[in-house]
Scaffold this active site. Structure first.
Site, short mmCIF file in Angstrom:
data_model
loop_
_atom_site.label_atom_id
_atom_site.label_comp_id
_atom_site.label_asym_id
_atom_site.label_seq_id
_atom_site.Cartn_x
_atom_site.Cartn_y
_atom_site.Cartn_z
N ARG A 1 19.58 122.14 37.39
CA ARG A 1 19.54 123.37 38.20
C ARG A 1 19.05 124.57 37.38
O ARG A 1 18.36 125.44 37.89
CB ARG A 1 20.93 123.65 38.79
CG ARG A 1 21.27 122.66 39.90
CD ARG A 1 22.75 122.59 40.18
NE ARG A 1 23.28 123.82 40.74
CZ ARG A 1 24.52 124.24 40.55
NH1 ARG A 1 25.36 123.55 39.81
NH2 ARG A 1 24.91 125.36 41.10
N LYS B 1 26.69 135.26 41.26
CA LYS B 1 26.15 135.81 42.51
C LYS B 1 27.21 135.82 43.62
O LYS B 1 27.40 136.83 44.29
CB LYS B 1 24.94 134.97 42.99
CG LYS B 1 23.78 134.95 41.99
CD LYS B 1 22.55 134.27 42.57
CE LYS B 1 22.72 132.81 42.92
NZ LYS B 1 22.99 131.92 41.75
N ARG C 1 33.77 125.39 36.60
CA ARG C 1 33.91 126.06 37.90
C ARG C 1 34.70 125.22 38.90
O ARG C 1 34.54 124.01 38.99
CB ARG C 1 32.53 126.37 38.49
CG ARG C 1 32.58 127.02 39.84
CD ARG C 1 31.37 127.84 40.14
NE ARG C 1 30.16 127.05 40.29
CZ ARG C 1 28.98 127.58 40.60
NH1 ARG C 1 28.85 128.88 40.75
NH2 ARG C 1 27.93 126.80 40.73
N ARG D 1 32.23 121.32 42.77
CA ARG D 1 31.00 121.01 43.51
C ARG D 1 30.34 119.78 42.92
O ARG D 1 30.35 119.58 41.71
CB ARG D 1 30.05 122.22 43.41
CG ARG D 1 30.29 123.26 44.46
CD ARG D 1 29.47 124.50 44.23
NE ARG D 1 28.05 124.27 44.02
CZ ARG D 1 27.13 125.23 44.04
NH1 ARG D 1 27.49 126.48 44.27
NH2 ARG D 1 25.86 124.97 43.84
N ARG E 1 14.44 131.60 46.82
CA ARG E 1 14.52 130.90 45.54
C ARG E 1 13.14 130.54 45.01
O ARG E 1 13.02 129.97 43.93
CB ARG E 1 15.31 129.63 45.72
CG ARG E 1 16.71 129.67 45.07
CD ARG E 1 17.27 128.32 45.22
NE ARG E 1 18.41 128.01 44.43
CZ ARG E 1 19.66 128.15 44.84
NH1 ARG E 1 19.94 128.73 45.97
NH2 ARG E 1 20.64 127.73 44.08
P1 AMP Z 1 23.62 127.20 45.60
O1 AMP Z 1 24.97 127.06 46.19
O2 AMP Z 1 22.95 128.49 45.97
O3 AMP Z 1 23.61 126.94 44.12
O4 AMP Z 1 22.71 126.05 46.28
C1 AMP Z 1 23.02 124.69 46.15
C2 AMP Z 1 21.79 123.85 46.39
O5 AMP Z 1 21.33 124.05 47.74
C3 AMP Z 1 20.58 124.16 45.52
O6 AMP Z 1 20.63 123.54 44.25
C4 AMP Z 1 19.44 123.61 46.38
O7 AMP Z 1 19.37 122.20 46.34
C5 AMP Z 1 19.89 124.00 47.79
N1 AMP Z 1 19.41 125.37 48.15
C6 AMP Z 1 20.18 126.46 48.40
N2 AMP Z 1 19.41 127.51 48.70
C7 AMP Z 1 18.13 127.09 48.62
C8 AMP Z 1 16.87 127.72 48.80
N3 AMP Z 1 16.76 129.04 49.10
N4 AMP Z 1 15.75 126.98 48.64
C9 AMP Z 1 15.82 125.67 48.35
N5 AMP Z 1 16.96 125.01 48.14
C10 AMP Z 1 18.12 125.70 48.28
#
Ligand code: AMP
Length: 210
Positions: A167, A13, A123, A156, A88
């Site tokens: 996840r 993404k 990653r 990360r 999400r």
């Molecule tokens: P990402 O970088 O998009 O993988 O997000 C990392 C983490 O941030 C996720 O695993 C969630 O814990 C939190 N997070 C990011 N976006 C959302 C969202 N729209 N709703 C809930 N938690 C989120």
């Protein structure tokens, strides 16, 4: 243009978002990046979400909706934006529709879990500019250094096997229903995330038009 990117962790993404923002001059909104910034700064919000993020679960709908609601009011969003990692959940998608009317397109990058877990653990990301690399398939030119800004690359906290599995599970349970949600609206574009970065980009550009 208002776009949403859907995909499991490491589906690509962020990589595709970068190409889309430069082609269509869109603001880039990554809720994950925004939360990681809060964690890094040690703000009240950051302290609140730190452990939830590390475990691979989602932070609450109310909290993330409030953040996005503010962010999309910013000037840089006037020409349109791309949302990476939001919505999400279906509750978040409904709220987004309420806030902005319908989006133009939800782009779903579809990949099998087996490939994703491999990508997650290989990653490396740049903590400064957000560029993403893969030690095996898309390495940086100089090992451990960002090609774009020269910052030292990091892994990360949630890019481990354990958090990665959690996840993926969270994605299937809570985010995959978004695919049906946007399909029902006639706004879904699904692309195979295994055909290579450039081919995925080409497919998305073809769908959105020049
Ligand atoms: P990402 O970088 O998009 O993988 O997000 C990392 C983490 O941030 C996720 O695993 C969630 O814990 C939190 N997070 C990011 N976006 C959302 C969202 N729209 N709703 C809930 N938690 C989120």
């Amino acid at each position: 243009m208002k776009l949403v990117l859907i995909g499991a962790p490491a589906a690509g993404k962020g990589t595709q978002a970068r190409k889309l923002i430069s082609k269509y001059s869109l603001a880039y909104i990554s809720t994950g990046d925004m939360l990681r910034e809060e964690v890094a700064k040690g703000t009240e919000l950051g302290l609140k979400v730190k452990s939830v993020m590390a475990s691979g679960s989602l932070v609450s709908d109310d909290l993330i909706i409030a953040i996005v609601k503010e962010r999309i009011k910013a000037d840089d969003c006037k020409n349109g934006f791309i949302l990476d990692g939001f919505p999400r959940t279906v509750v978040q998608a409904e709220k987004l529709d309420e806030l902005i009317g319908n989006i133009d397109k939800a782009i779903y990058i579809n990949c099998p879990d087996s490939a994703l877990l491999e990508r997650i653990t290989a990653r490396e990301t740049c903590p400064k500019c957000g560029a993403s690399y893969n030690k095996i398939s898309v390495p940086s030119k100089v090992s451990g250094v960002c090609d774009v800004c020269g910052e030292k690359l990091t892994q990360r906290k949630d890019d481990t096997v354990e958090a990665g599995k959690a996840r993926l599970e969270t994605f299937h349970k809570q985010s995959e229903p978004l695919v049906a949600y946007y399909k029902n609206q006639g706004r879904l574009f699904e692309v195979d995330g295994m055909i290579g970065i450039d081919n995925v980009t080409e497919a998305i550009f073809a769908e959105l038009g020049d």
